[in-house]
Each structure stands twice: as structure tokens, then as C-alpha cells.
Design an enzyme around this catalytic site. Structure first.
Site, short mmCIF file in Angstrom:
data_model
loop_
_atom_site.label_atom_id
_atom_site.label_comp_id
_atom_site.label_asym_id
_atom_site.label_seq_id
_atom_site.Cartn_x
_atom_site.Cartn_y
_atom_site.Cartn_z
N GLU A 109 -0.63 -12.95 4.39
CA GLU A 109 0.07 -11.65 4.41
C GLU A 109 1.58 -11.87 4.36
O GLU A 109 2.08 -12.90 4.83
CB GLU A 109 -0.27 -10.91 5.70
CG GLU A 109 -1.21 -9.73 5.53
CD GLU A 109 -0.54 -8.51 4.89
OE1 GLU A 109 0.35 -8.67 4.03
OE2 GLU A 109 -0.92 -7.40 5.26
N ASP A 110 2.29 -10.90 3.84
CA ASP A 110 3.75 -10.99 3.83
C ASP A 110 4.31 -10.74 5.23
O ASP A 110 5.12 -11.49 5.73
CB ASP A 110 4.36 -10.04 2.79
CG ASP A 110 3.88 -8.59 2.90
OD1 ASP A 110 3.05 -8.28 3.78
OD2 ASP A 110 4.33 -7.76 2.08
N ASP A 113 3.43 -5.80 10.82
CA ASP A 113 4.33 -4.82 11.42
C ASP A 113 3.56 -4.16 12.58
O ASP A 113 3.48 -4.74 13.66
CB ASP A 113 4.75 -3.85 10.31
CG ASP A 113 5.78 -2.84 10.73
OD1 ASP A 113 6.59 -3.15 11.61
OD2 ASP A 113 5.79 -1.73 10.18
N PHE A 162 13.74 -2.99 8.89
CA PHE A 162 12.97 -2.96 7.66
C PHE A 162 13.57 -3.96 6.68
O PHE A 162 14.76 -3.90 6.38
CB PHE A 162 12.94 -1.56 7.04
CG PHE A 162 11.89 -1.44 5.98
CD1 PHE A 162 10.58 -1.10 6.32
CD2 PHE A 162 12.18 -1.70 4.64
CE1 PHE A 162 9.59 -1.03 5.34
CE2 PHE A 162 11.19 -1.63 3.67
CZ PHE A 162 9.89 -1.29 4.02
N VAL A 163 12.75 -4.91 6.24
CA VAL A 163 13.28 -6.00 5.41
C VAL A 163 12.73 -5.96 3.99
O VAL A 163 11.66 -5.41 3.72
CB VAL A 163 12.99 -7.38 6.05
CG1 VAL A 163 13.81 -7.56 7.31
CG2 VAL A 163 11.51 -7.58 6.33
N ARG A 175 11.45 -6.92 -4.53
CA ARG A 175 10.52 -8.03 -4.27
C ARG A 175 11.09 -9.35 -4.80
O ARG A 175 10.76 -10.43 -4.32
CB ARG A 175 9.18 -7.78 -4.96
CG ARG A 175 8.41 -6.59 -4.43
CD ARG A 175 6.99 -6.62 -4.99
NE ARG A 175 6.31 -5.35 -4.87
CZ ARG A 175 5.64 -4.92 -3.81
NH1 ARG A 175 5.59 -5.68 -2.73
NH2 ARG A 175 5.04 -3.76 -3.79
P1 IMP Z 1 1.31 -2.68 9.22
O1 IMP Z 1 -0.05 -2.11 8.87
O2 IMP Z 1 2.14 -1.67 9.97
O3 IMP Z 1 1.24 -3.99 9.96
O4 IMP Z 1 2.08 -2.88 7.87
C1 IMP Z 1 1.77 -3.90 7.01
C2 IMP Z 1 2.33 -3.68 5.63
O5 IMP Z 1 3.44 -2.77 5.61
C3 IMP Z 1 2.87 -4.98 5.11
O6 IMP Z 1 1.86 -5.73 4.46
C4 IMP Z 1 3.96 -4.53 4.17
O7 IMP Z 1 3.44 -4.25 2.90
C5 IMP Z 1 4.48 -3.26 4.80
N1 IMP Z 1 5.68 -3.53 5.63
C6 IMP Z 1 5.78 -3.53 6.97
N2 IMP Z 1 7.03 -3.80 7.39
C7 IMP Z 1 7.75 -3.99 6.26
C8 IMP Z 1 9.14 -4.33 6.03
O8 IMP Z 1 9.97 -4.51 6.92
N3 IMP Z 1 9.49 -4.41 4.71
C9 IMP Z 1 8.63 -4.22 3.67
N4 IMP Z 1 7.33 -3.93 3.86
C10 IMP Z 1 6.90 -3.80 5.14
MG MG Z 2 4.45 -2.89 0.87
#
Ligand code: IMP
Ligand code: MG
Length: 185
Positions: A109-110, A113, A162-163, A175
Site C-alpha cells: 500500500e502507499d 491513513d 495530506f501528502v 503522483r
Molecule cells: P484510509 O482508508 O483512510 O486508510 O485511506 C487509504 C487511502 O487513502 C490510501 O491508499 C490513499 O489512496 C488515500 N490517502 C490517504 N491519505 C493520503 C494522503 O495524505 N495523500 C494521498 N492519498 C492519501
Molecule cells: Mg488515492
């Protein structure tokens, strides 16, 4: 040939704020993770599952530092929510090409969050009976976590910002930045 500018784009430059993880730091850490994974999975053919689209950049670099037999597959998921907050309601846009029953699987995963997207993926993939199922995330924002998750490999912990860059987007932009920076808004 002109040289590529450091921010990868001449358009929208003003969105790109403070650099949190530079290109050199990224490649050093990605190499370490690849070496660690190679040691941990020695003798066990590994399947990496990249979560589209953000993880593609990290995954392709990571794979080059894995020196044991390794395959790759991809999943695409959409999480309902705003541009910067996921809701935990996840829809599969593209599923895996192959079954994972009995396999050693590592989700790549990238960023983690809230953790809601990954929680869904762990449940969904877990129900397909892989032999092992672990997570490798480039970035994590511990302050934002809503659910606790087993993240075996993590590149960097970052603050609640937010990055963008190195795969991470804001509305599909940025990206291509070779570093991770804060979105300026
Ligand atoms: P989560 O379900 O809240 O953990 O969000 C996961 C997804 O939200 C990641 O796989 C990203 O695609 C996107 N995401 C969360 N935080 C960021 C950020 O700071 N920058 C860009 N994408 C984010
Ligand atoms: Mg995304």
C-alpha cells in the site's frame, strides 16, 4: 535534452509544499524493506498485491530489491468519501487475476491513513484463505488511525498532513513527483 525539474511538473507547482521524504531517503528505505522482505520470506515464493494506483511506484521500486522468487498482482478499490477522507465503504474496481489460497501474500500500500481501506482488504483477502497475509505500507499516519491493523512493514511514519508524490495523488495529480511532499492548500 532539458533536465527534469525537481518537482516533476511546471504546472500546479504552487500545490507542492514542504518535502517530508526526499528521493534519496525513499530509495534507501525501500531498499532496506526489500532486503528485509527477502530475508523473511526466504524459501517461500511470495505474491505481492499492489493496491492501485498509488502503490505502483513504491511496488515497482520495492520489487527490484527483492531477490527471492516473487510474483505480482493488483487490486483496484474505490473508497467512498471526500478527496482527502475515506469512509471505509470500499468497492472493488479490479480484482486479482489469480486465486491466493495457500499462498504467502503481502499487500503493498502507499499509505495507511484511517486504516479503513486496509481493514476491508485484509478481511476480503483473508477470506480467500492465503497461507499468510501481511502488509507493507510505504507511509503511515498513526494520528489518523481509526482501526488497529497489523502492518508488518512500514517505510515512514508521518504527521497528520495530506501528502502527494511518489504515487500519492490529490485529485489524480502529483503522483509523478519523485519525493513525498505536503499538499499546499
Ligand atoms: P484510509 O482508508 O483512510 O486508510 O485511506 C487509504 C487511502 O487513502 C490510501 O491508499 C490513499 O489512496 C488515500 N490517502 C490517504 N491519505 C493520503 C494522503 O495524505 N495523500 C494521498 N492519498 C492519501
Ligand atoms: Mg488515492
Amino acid at each position: 535534452m532539458p533536465e527534469r525539474v525537481a518537482n516533476g511538473s511546471t504546472e500546479g507547482v504552487s500545490d507542492v509544499g514542504e518535502v517530508l521524504v526526499g528521493a534519496d531517503e525513499l530509495s534507501r528505505r525501500v531498499r532496506e524493506l526489500g532486503e528485509e522482505i527477502s530475508r523473511d520470506y526466504a524459501g517461500r515464493p511470495l505474491l505481492l498485491i499492489g493496491v492501485l494506483k498509488g502503490a505502483v511506484f513504491f511496488l515497482s521500486d520495492l520489487m527490484r530489491y527483492i531477490d527471492i522468487p516473487v510474483e505480482v498482482d493488483f487490486m483496484a478499490v474505490a473508497s467512498y468519501g471526500s478527496a482527502t477522507d475515506s469512509s471505509g465503504v470500499v468497492r472493488i474496481l479490479k480484482d486479482l487475476d489469480t486465486p491466493i489460497e495457500g499462498r504467502d501474500v503481502l499487500i503493498v500500500e502507499d499509505i495507511v491513513d484511517s486504516g479503513l481501506t486496509l481493514q476491508y482488504l485484509l478481511r476480503n483477502l483473508g477470506s480467500r484463505n492465503p497461507s499468510t497475509l501481511e502488509v507493507c505500507a510505504l507511509l503511515t499516519k498513526p494520528e489518523r488511525r481509526k482501526v488497529s491493523l497489523p502492518t508488518k512493514y512500514v517505510g515512514f511514519e508521518i504527521p497528520d498532513r495530506f501528502v502527494i508524490g511518489y504515487g500519492l495523488d490529490y485529485a489524480e495529480r502529483h503522483r509523478n513527483l519523485p519525493f513525498v511532499a505536503v499538499l499546499e492548500r
